[in-house]
Design a protein around this motif. Structure first.
Motif, mmCIF file in Angstrom:
data_model
loop_
_atom_site.group_PDB
_atom_site.id
_atom_site.type_symbol
_atom_site.label_atom_id
_atom_site.label_comp_id
_atom_site.label_asym_id
_atom_site.label_seq_id
_atom_site.Cartn_x
_atom_site.Cartn_y
_atom_site.Cartn_z
ATOM 1 N N LYS B 246 0.835 -1.219 0.000
ATOM 2 C CA LYS B 246 0.000 0.000 0.000
ATOM 3 C C LYS B 246 0.862 1.259 0.000
ATOM 4 O O LYS B 246 0.536 2.248 -0.633
ATOM 5 C CB LYS B 246 -0.870 0.010 1.256
ATOM 6 C CG LYS B 246 -2.231 -0.556 1.047
ATOM 7 C CD LYS B 246 -3.045 -0.353 2.282
ATOM 8 C CE LYS B 246 -4.301 -1.210 2.184
ATOM 9 N NZ LYS B 246 -4.994 -1.299 3.449
ATOM 10 N N ALA B 247 1.954 1.184 0.775
ATOM 11 C CA ALA B 247 2.823 2.364 0.896
ATOM 12 C C ALA B 247 3.266 2.861 -0.475
ATOM 13 O O ALA B 247 3.438 4.054 -0.702
ATOM 14 C CB ALA B 247 4.044 2.012 1.743
ATOM 15 N N GLU B 256 11.875 7.965 -3.105
ATOM 16 C CA GLU B 256 10.956 7.067 -2.403
ATOM 17 C C GLU B 256 11.157 5.618 -2.859
ATOM 18 O O GLU B 256 11.057 4.689 -2.059
ATOM 19 C CB GLU B 256 9.513 7.518 -2.625
ATOM 20 C CG GLU B 256 9.150 8.734 -1.790
ATOM 21 C CD GLU B 256 7.892 9.422 -2.264
ATOM 22 O OE1 GLU B 256 6.981 9.611 -1.465
ATOM 23 O OE2 GLU B 256 7.820 9.791 -3.463
ATOM 24 N N THR B 263 14.779 0.041 2.798
ATOM 25 C CA THR B 263 14.144 -0.334 4.069
ATOM 26 C C THR B 263 13.497 -1.717 3.990
ATOM 27 O O THR B 263 12.794 -2.119 4.918
ATOM 28 C CB THR B 263 13.059 0.693 4.456
ATOM 29 O OG1 THR B 263 12.152 0.821 3.351
ATOM 30 C CG2 THR B 263 13.655 2.040 4.795
ATOM 31 N N GLU B 264 13.715 -2.407 2.881
ATOM 32 C CA GLU B 264 13.168 -3.753 2.656
ATOM 33 C C GLU B 264 11.639 -3.775 2.714
ATOM 34 O O GLU B 264 11.039 -4.780 3.065
ATOM 35 C CB GLU B 264 13.766 -4.764 3.635
ATOM 36 C CG GLU B 264 15.276 -4.897 3.469
ATOM 37 C CD GLU B 264 15.844 -6.128 4.147
ATOM 38 O OE1 GLU B 264 15.718 -7.222 3.572
ATOM 39 O OE2 GLU B 264 16.403 -5.980 5.243
ATOM 40 N N THR B 265 11.038 -2.636 2.397
ATOM 41 C CA THR B 265 9.583 -2.622 2.241
ATOM 42 C C THR B 265 9.219 -3.526 1.073
ATOM 43 O O THR B 265 8.202 -4.206 1.078
ATOM 44 C CB THR B 265 9.096 -1.174 1.967
ATOM 45 O OG1 THR B 265 9.532 -0.352 3.045
ATOM 46 C CG2 THR B 265 7.593 -1.097 1.840
#
Lengths: 306, 420
Positions: B246-247, B256, B263-265
């Protein structure tokens, strides 16, 4: 002899008057020229451009096309969407800024400890540069690392994080909130100054008569600061109507026009479509809307509308 | 007495200014050049400054003023449009690949094809194609890059994937994204969701054999059967597989993208060389690799990025301006690209650029230049992209509109827009 004297007197009377008129005109002339150059000329030029076909991608000529630009704009569904969003944006911002500004001013006008420190703290949002504030809020809204989602999920208010700026239903509200946060201290400061000019005797008399806090607010405070409230609401209306940077940095009017307002619409017409004819036509419509507001408010403020 | 002294001082000052101007007019041509701020990171010690100083030594009659300007549509492109439409502006600007056809149509930059002559052969063909408007070349290719994908080797291992053999087809890519999402705390991949992911969509779209416009560049072609198939594939990864977080739906910048990866998102992101540059400045404790974008049914495809050097149409110093451009695009000045970790658009960059020779990690990005293609080089591209494609992607993602209807509506809107 008597006639001659009266003629001389008349000349003596007229000449200084005329001299004063000339001096006055000369003194006013620079200000008038500057005003015309920086206000009237751009407005007139903008108006003229709105009747021309000015598309930078089609250089060569700028023919007059009458009301065609207005016709195109008024038949564009995105324009109407932007207009309705602008109405929501302005009404909610002015409403909340006035409510928060006046409430906090009334609280800060009471006898409180550390009143000075509170006043200073409350002013912080207003002093932060707009771009910095917008980027801070963008980070706070982040769906993975944002403090807002973290707080709402940790406290159980939400089950999962929400992409506030990327969601159709929340984007507009998510850009309105930081704008209110940023600008309500201005209303607070104006109101606080007005509150401090109300004679204390009025409250003392009211207290003797047994008036409650709410009665004092209703019959003394609000009527006394009414002109200031009109002025504050006029200024916040103009500023929020013309606001651009907060909304542009946070969403650019997206997702898919969900937070499109007239200022972002004009920018896109100018620098995405490069159609300056249509963008200036929209700007003229915006000016007309604001003009009506200013006239109405002006009557209230300066026309004894109290 | 004071008045006399003040008046004399003023006259001397005016005379000095007049004489200085006269000297310049007699012997020296002065040109102003807008460069991206990122080429000026080391300020006066930057390689571009040193190269320009050397150019001025060799050409004492030309003075070059480098003006670092923050890159961005509003801060750079729009600013140049405003000043050049007003009859002024710098003589030369560093220009984004996507802006060149727009500025050419606006007649605010000059054609440079004739001045280039045989020099054209020294550059990759696609950057030249991207700078061509109505059969004339409007910019000398400067830096170039192609989109690839970055993948987290640690997450690959955790998901049971071989980090030394990254996905080579779009089906493999989809399977890997699903595995990462399922087996780790991260999501498969991230994209610029603010634009509906329509930017990253180009690569699979082209790889499936689809095109946005017909060859005549005047009609839409994106709703072809291949286009619909490619878009269904892409959208299904997002909506059905749920491999995009979602981010990512609000990401709209390369910063981004790089942060989401660091950040391993997400386990994978699409990026140009700029993402590599950004990752170099971040601290994280995993190993990562870069790969060429996967193959589709019609082969491999990537998006071409980069920039050109263009001459302002208002410039009265065209000869001197081109001379500087010619020098800055020669083999002699390739260290400028090394310093800013960029790739020159010269075909022989790989032979001369130390940064490319010594950096195996970014080799796939350089190799991708072979199959990278520009987005349609038409002046109305921004409008086509922002007003027709992106809104339809948003409708698919947020309103559940079918891919078929969205592409048909986008095609209709593109046709109307291009017919205006």
């Amino acid at each position: 002899m008597a006639q001659k004297n009266s003629k001389e007197n008349a000349l003596l009377n007229v000449t200084p008057f005329m001299k004063n008129r000339i001096v006055a005109v000369l003194l006013l002339a620079p200000a008038c020229i500057i005003l015309f150059t920086v206000v009237a000329y751009p407005l007139l030029y903008n108006l003229i451009m709105s009747f021309q076909d000015i598309n930078l991608l089609r250089p060569g000529g700028t023919p007059f096309i009458g009301l065609e630009n207005y016709k195109v704009i008024l038949s564009d569904p995105i324009f109407w969407r932007a207009l309705s969003h602008t109405a929501v944006w302005v009404i909610s911002i002015v409403g909340f800024e006035m409510f928060l500004g006046v409430s906090s001013a009334i609280i800060l006008n009471q006898k409180l400890r550390f009143k000075g420190a509170f006043r200073g703290l409350m002013l912080i949002p207003w002093t932060i540069p707009g771009v910095v504030a917008a980027f801070t809020w963008r980070w706070m809204y982040d769906a993975r690392f944002g403090i807002l989602n973290h707080f709402l999920v940790e406290t159980g208010i939400l089950n999962e994080a929400v992409a506030w700026l990327g969601n159709y239903n929340t984007a507009l509200a998510a850009v309105i909130l930081p704008q209110i946060w940023k600008n309500f201290p201005f209303v607070m400061i104006l109101t606080l100054a007005a509150l401090q000019s109300i004679p204390v005797e009025l409250y003392e008399g009211a207290k003797v008569d047994g008036a409650t806090f709410w009665q004092q607010l209703r019959y003394i405070t609000l009527p006394s600061i009414k002109p200031t409230l009109y002025l504050a609401s006029l200024l916040t209306t103009i500023w929020s109507f013309n606001a651009f940077s907060m909304i542009w940095i946070l969403t650019e009017g997206g997702p898919a026009h969900a937070s499109e307002v007239l200022t972002t619409f004009v920018y896109k017409k100018s620098f995405q479509a490069f159609n300056f004819g249509q963008s200036t036509a929209t700007a003229v419509i915006m000016f007309a809307i604001l003009f009506v507001f200013v006239i109405l408010y002006g009557k209230k403020i300066f026309g004894g509308g109290e | 007495m004071k008045r006399i002294i003040a008046l004399t001082g003023l006259l001397v000052l005016l005379a000095g200014l007049f004489l200085a101007n006269g000297v310049q007019a007699q012997g020296e041509t002065e040109i102003d050049v807008w460069i991206y701020q990122s080429f000026y990171e080391n300020e006066e010690d930057s390689a571009i400054v040193k190269a320009t100083e050397k150019f001025m030594e060799e050409n004492p009659n030309i003075k070059v003023n480098l003006i670092p300007t923050v890159y961005g549509s509003g801060s750079y492109r729009d600013k140049f449009i405003r000043v050049s439409r007003g009859g002024g502006g710098p003589d030369v600007i560093m220009n984004d690949i996507i802006w060149v056809p727009q500025m050419a149509a606006m007649e605010i930059i000059q054609p440079v094809g004739d001045m280039m002559g045989d020099k054209k052969n020294e550059f990759f063909e696609t950057p030249l194609k991207a700078a061509t408007h109505e059969d004339k070349i409007y910019g000398v290719p400067y830096h170039t890059n192609a989109l690839g994908y970055f993948y987290n080797k640690d997450l690959f291992r955790k998901a049971g994937l071989d980090p030394e053999d990254p996905p080579d087809t779009w089906s493999e890519f989809r399977a890997a994204a699903n595995l990462i999402t399922k087996e780790t705390d991260s999501h498969g991949f991230g994209y610029m969701g603010h634009w509906g992911g329509s930017f990253e969509w180009f690569s699979p779209f082209w790889a499936f054999g689809a095109n946005v416009l017909e060859d005549n560049m005047k009609e839409a072609a994106l709703n072809s059967p291949q286009g619909k198939m490619a878009t269904e594939f892409w959208i299904n990864m997002v909506t059905q597989d749920g491999v995009v977080p979602k981010a990512s739906s609000t990401w709209k910048s390369w910063e981004e993208i790089a942060s989401g990866f660091a950040t391993e998102t997400v386990g994978m992101v699409f990026g140009f060389q700029n993402v590599y540059m950004k990752l170099e400045n971040k601290s994280f404790d995993f190993d990562y690799g870069i790969a060429k974008l996967p193959k589709g049914r019609a082969g491999r495809a990537s998006i071409l990025g980069g920039g050109h050097l263009c001459i302002n149409a208002n410039s009265e110093n065209t000869e001197a301006a081109y001379k500087w451009i010619d020098y800055m695009t020669s083999v002699e000045t390739l260290n400028v690209f090394d310093e800013s970790k960029r790739t020159s658009a010269r075909k022989d960059a790989i032979e001369h650029q130390e940064f490319l020779k010594n950096n195996k990690k970014i080799e796939p990005l350089f190799e991708s230049l072979e199959f990278a293609q520009p987005r349609p080089p038409i002046p109305k591209w921004t409008q086509v992209d922002y007003d027709t494609i992106q809104p339809e992607f948003m409708k698919i993602l947020h309103e559940g509109k079918s891919v078929n209807d969205a592409l048909n509506d986008a095609a209709k809107n593109i046709d109307e827009l291009l017919a205006e």
